[in-house]
Enzyme design. Structure first.
Site, PDB file in Angstrom:
ATOM      1  N   CYS A 340      12.658  70.032  46.109  1.00 39.95           N
ATOM      2  CA  CYS A 340      13.825  69.555  46.854  1.00 39.95           C
ATOM      3  C   CYS A 340      13.647  68.120  47.324  1.00 39.95           C
ATOM      4  O   CYS A 340      14.638  67.394  47.495  1.00 39.95           O
ATOM      5  CB  CYS A 340      14.116  70.478  48.036  1.00 39.95           C
ATOM      6  SG  CYS A 340      12.676  70.804  49.077  1.00 39.95           S
ATOM      7  N   HIS A 812      11.629  72.239  53.611  1.00 39.90           N
ATOM      8  CA  HIS A 812      12.739  72.043  52.669  1.00 39.90           C
ATOM      9  C   HIS A 812      13.464  70.749  53.020  1.00 39.90           C
ATOM     10  O   HIS A 812      13.552  70.367  54.188  1.00 39.90           O
ATOM     11  CB  HIS A 812      13.695  73.241  52.758  1.00 39.90           C
ATOM     12  CG  HIS A 812      14.850  73.169  51.812  1.00 39.90           C
ATOM     13  ND1 HIS A 812      14.692  73.078  50.445  1.00 39.90           N
ATOM     14  CD2 HIS A 812      16.197  73.185  52.028  1.00 39.90           C
ATOM     15  CE1 HIS A 812      15.876  73.040  49.862  1.00 39.90           C
ATOM     16  NE2 HIS A 812      16.807  73.097  50.800  1.00 39.90           N
TER      17      HIS A 812
END
Length: 852
Positions: A340, A812
């Site tokens: 990510c 994330h």
């Protein structure tokens, strides 16, 4: 089922008896894949077409490169290769049977292509059928496979080898740290017992030993058991492995790693971490909703934190119905497993017009002049990614009939839009020990890594990275003599410190910390989170204040003295990238994040930070280098024991830590850590330190710090240290020779001779430019200096990258970008209109200059 022609008006079907004769002229060009050959049978080299695409994929039988229908002619014209293996996966809708249920209309249910897919291959509505053909150009003759009796043996062997070839993205280097995760062979057919087991959201413990850490949930029977014991004393008693040996239940997920984006899954049978494409369904069997899960420090999930303050909830805008966005510029990217950080950075990069023009605007020229292996060309892969994100070809809204069907069935099927950046990631991270791994990384470091590659791969007369480049003026002052020295360096990021002392809610923070400690002691759920509120003005003030210079040597006093340094902008970039320095190191040397809220402005004016140069009345420090001190006994060199202990506490052998600190000249644990990573595979890594006498060469090929060899040839260890900071090898050697192998003075020498960078040889290893945290990149500094786009220091915010988690090694990333007057959230494959952009929780911010 009617299938579309591969090329309009160009198909021809050969009689079986003519096949062997037809292939004879092309036999010298047909190769059998060997060990080490990369076979690209799942993705086009120029686009994101695959066997799932309407036109399928053409794989060259000589180079093993894959091409979509739009790009196959280019490869044929460039290489003259005529024989391609055409791969296509067909989706066949099931028709209602006589009994009213769905019965398959099956011709060939064999799935022999190992493809990434978001589709459910066991869907009740459709089934899948793979097809392979040989296509001969330029007449597009088709030879259906298998056709073993009629084809020459070499062709049959080549086709079989190509179809069974492993993914080209598996690591070929045995020294690489880990492989890309592969889908488990058990995931599709995993049996789950209907035993009524439901897993609570917290409070887990091993069912055999009551351990509460390193717990694994068996995905067959729902058993919660502890993992293996590790050398550092952490881990568990191995009850999860024992359970597998007793039952044969193969898959387990680590509790505390489950997030809306996936989880850590281990296959006991395959003896490696794996991907479970059906993890959401397998967890739901035990009552676990992935969308409600989040990771916290030490892998423990805190279900009691209120959603309105939880970092994961706020940044991802959970709990708010977000409208999906489709079309050009609204394409998501598949998360390949902790990728990510890459997706967030690339979404921001390709929202900038200069990068759009450089790569997508020049796409035909880049593709036409690409090398024979375009998968290994930076500009080709950048153009491919940019086109994938901006064309809208991979971001199409669902059909109205599909929406009606979902409403009627009361179910929501995610749209299989977006692109998978696997080829891009494999190339851009090649040779880098961190980015080539499957671990989470720092988005800021990846941004600098990308800029390094853009700098070294020109794509025309104008380099798009010029928009980020600016000059920093550093003013260093001797506190005793009051004399000053002005130097300039190139940078690409403005790093803002977090002024924790300026928090406006200090009383609330103190009260929260007391409650948290009490709850931890009593093993109660923690209180509602209180986040420090920091004024942006305080962070800007902290950036502009002087900082102390450690071990400052004053050329005016010819001795060490107290010194202070102040940084100012010698130029302002077209696009200003601001990093909030949220990450720091704890006492255990583990990176931690400061969980703060900063009121980042939409409009920013930093004109007051413009550099002014030498002022009237200021006197410059003399340009005199510090003296060279050679100890009588090299073994008497001091070793910073605090740095040694910091490294040892991370689990490295004590003697290796001593050598690392010794060979890096006591420059600190972080530099020594880089030495350890570079040398940990050497056979004498943990052997006791053996320092050479004066003039001798150390056993590892390096001299002790500060020691001058008889031939003044710089020690290889010291050359490696400077290279790891982002400088080229020739320049590193030249600087060490000019300073009698004094590491600190060599670095000063490099910064005072930027014009020599242009003359040194190109870097051979792209990872050599990565570990310079401040991006002091001196490339392309010719006689006219580095290319800059100076102008006003007034900016407007147009994007920011946010991080969720406790450190750069986990968590994330998502990206928010302002497009067409409104904010859009890019969360891997999900691209939606943002309702509450969390501008106060960002990590890296992107501003563009406001025209004067």
């Amino acid at each position: 089922m009617q299938r579309p022609a591969l090329f309009s008006g160009g198909d021809a079907q050969m009689a079986a008896g003519d096949l062997g004769e037809l292939l004879v002229p092309y036999m010298p060009t047909i190769r059998v894949p060997k060990s080490g050959d990369r076979v690209y049978k799942t993705e086009c080299a120029f686009s994101y077409d695959s066997p799932d695409s309407e036109g399928g994929l053409y794989v060259c039988m000589n180079t093993f490169l894959g091409f979509g229908r739009e790009h196959i002619e280019r490869h044929y014209r460039k290489t003259g290769q005529c024989v391609y293996l055409h791969l296509k996966r067909h989706v066949i809708e099931k028709v209602p049977g006589a009994s009213g249920g769905a019965s398959p209309r099956r011709r060939n249910a064999k799935l022999f292509l190992d493809l990434e897919t978001n589709s459910d291959l066991n869907s009740d509505d459709s089934e899948y059928e793979d097809e392979a053909k040989l296509i001969i150009f330029p007449d597009h003759y088709e030879i259906s496979l298998p056709n073993i009796e009629e084809l020459p043996a070499l062709v049959t062997i080549a086709c079989d080898a190509l179809l069974s070839a492993k993914s080209p993205y598996r690591k070929q280097d045995p020294d690489s740290w880990e492989e890309e995760l592969q889908a488990s062979k058990h995931a599709k057919t995993l049996v789950q017992l209907d035993n009524g087991v439901r897993i609570p959201p917290s409070g887990w413990k091993c069912s055999k030993c009551d351990l509460r850490e390193n717990l694994w949930l068996n995905l067959t029977d729902g058993s919660v058991l502890c993992g293996k014991w590790f050398f550092d004393g952490s881990g568990g008693n191995g009850h999860a492995v024992e359970h597998y040996k007793e039952t044969g239940y193969p898959l387990a997920v680590k509790l505390g790693t489950i997030t809306p984006d996936g989880a850590d899954v281990y296959s006991f049978d395959e003896e490696e971490p794996v991907l479970d494409p059906h993890i959401a369904k397998h967890l739901a069997h035990f009552g676990i909703d992935m969308l409600q899960m989040q990771v916290t420090e030490n892998g423990l999930r805190d279900n009691d934190i209120k959603p309105r303050v939880s970092e994961w909830e706020v940044i991802q805008e959970a709990g708010v119905k977000l409208k999906p966005m489709y079309g050009p510029g609204y394409t998501g990217m598949k998360n390949l497993g902790n990728s990510c950080y890459l997706s967030a950075v690339m979404q921001a990069i390709f929202s900038i017009p200069e990068f759009q023009r450089a790569y997508v605007g020049n796409l035909p020229r880049i593709f036409d002049y690409s090398p024979l292996d375009p998968t290994q060309d930076f500009n080709t892969q950048m153009a491919k990614l940019g086109h994938g994100l901006l064309s809208g070809q991979y971001s199409k809204p669902p059909m109205k009939s599909e929406l009606i069907e979902q409403v009627m069935k009361e179910e929501h099927k995610p749209q299989h839009n977006g692109i998978s950046p696997r080829m891009f990631k494999a190339f851009i991270s090649k040779g880098h020990p961190e980015f080539s791994s499957n671990r989470q990384q720092d988005a800021q470091e990846f941004f600098l890594h990308l800029i390094n590659l853009v700098e070294r791969n020109p794509v025309g007369s104008e380099n798009p990275s010029d928009v980020f480049r600016f000059l920093v003026e550093e003013r260093t002052q001797c506190c005793q003599s009051r004399k000053v020295r002005y130097t300039e360096r190139v940078d690409y990021i403005m790093q803002l410190p977090v002024a924790m002392e300026a928090a406006t809610n200090k009383d609330e923070l103190i009260a929260y910390e007391l409650k948290r400690q009490e709850a931890e002691a009593a093993r109660r759920p923690p209180p509602e989170l209180v986040r420090a509120k920091i004024p942006f003005s305080a962070c800007l003030q902290a950036f502009s204040e002087p900082s102390n210079v450690e071990d400052f040597w004053s050329s005016a006093l010819q001795a060490k003295s107290a010194g202070v340094k102040t940084s100012r902008f010698a130029s302002f970039p077209e696009y200003l990238v601001v990093q909030i320095k949220k990450f720091t190191f704890g006492l255990d040397w583990i990176p931690k994040k400061l969980d703060v809220s900063i009121d980042m402005p939409d409009f920013l004016d930093i004109n007051h930070l413009r550099a002014r140069g030498l002022q009237p009345g200021e006197e410059e420090l003399p340009d005199i280098a510090p003296p060279i001190i050679i100890p009588d006994d090299p073994k008497a060199l001091d070793i910073d024991e605090s740095s040694v202990m910091q490294l040892a506490e991370m689990g490295f052998p004590l003697e290796a830590c001593r050598k690392a600190v010794y060979y890096t000249g006591n420059l600190g644990a972080e530099v020594a850590f880089n030495w350890i990573i570079a040398h940990m595979e050497e056979p004498d890594f943990a052997e006791p330190l053996a320092t050479p006498a004066f003039g001798e060469v150390a056993s590892s090929g390096a001299a002790a710090f500060g020691i001058v060899g008889l031939d003044n040839q710089p020690p290889e260890e010291m050359v490696a240290i400077i290279i790891s900071m982002g400088f080229q090898r020739n320049l590193s050697i030249q600087a060490l020779k000019a300073t009698n192998n004094n590491l600190e003075r060599a670095l000063e020498w490099i910064f005072s001779h930027p014009e020599l960078e242009e003359e040194s040889e190109p870097a051979l290893d792209m990872m050599n430019m990565e570990n310079n945290a401040n991006a002091n990149i001196l490339a392309e500094t010719g006689s006219e200096g580095p290319r800059i786009k100076d102008g006003s220091g007034r900016y407007e915010l147009f994007g920011f990258i946010s991080h969720m988690g406790t450190s750069t090694m986990s968590g994330h990333y998502v990206c928010h970008i302002k497009k067409e007057g409104r904010w859009v959230i890019y969360n891997d494959l999900r691209v939606c209109a943002s309702e509450r952009p969390p501008k106060d929780l960002g990590y890296v911010y992107f501003y563009h200059r406001i025209p004067s």
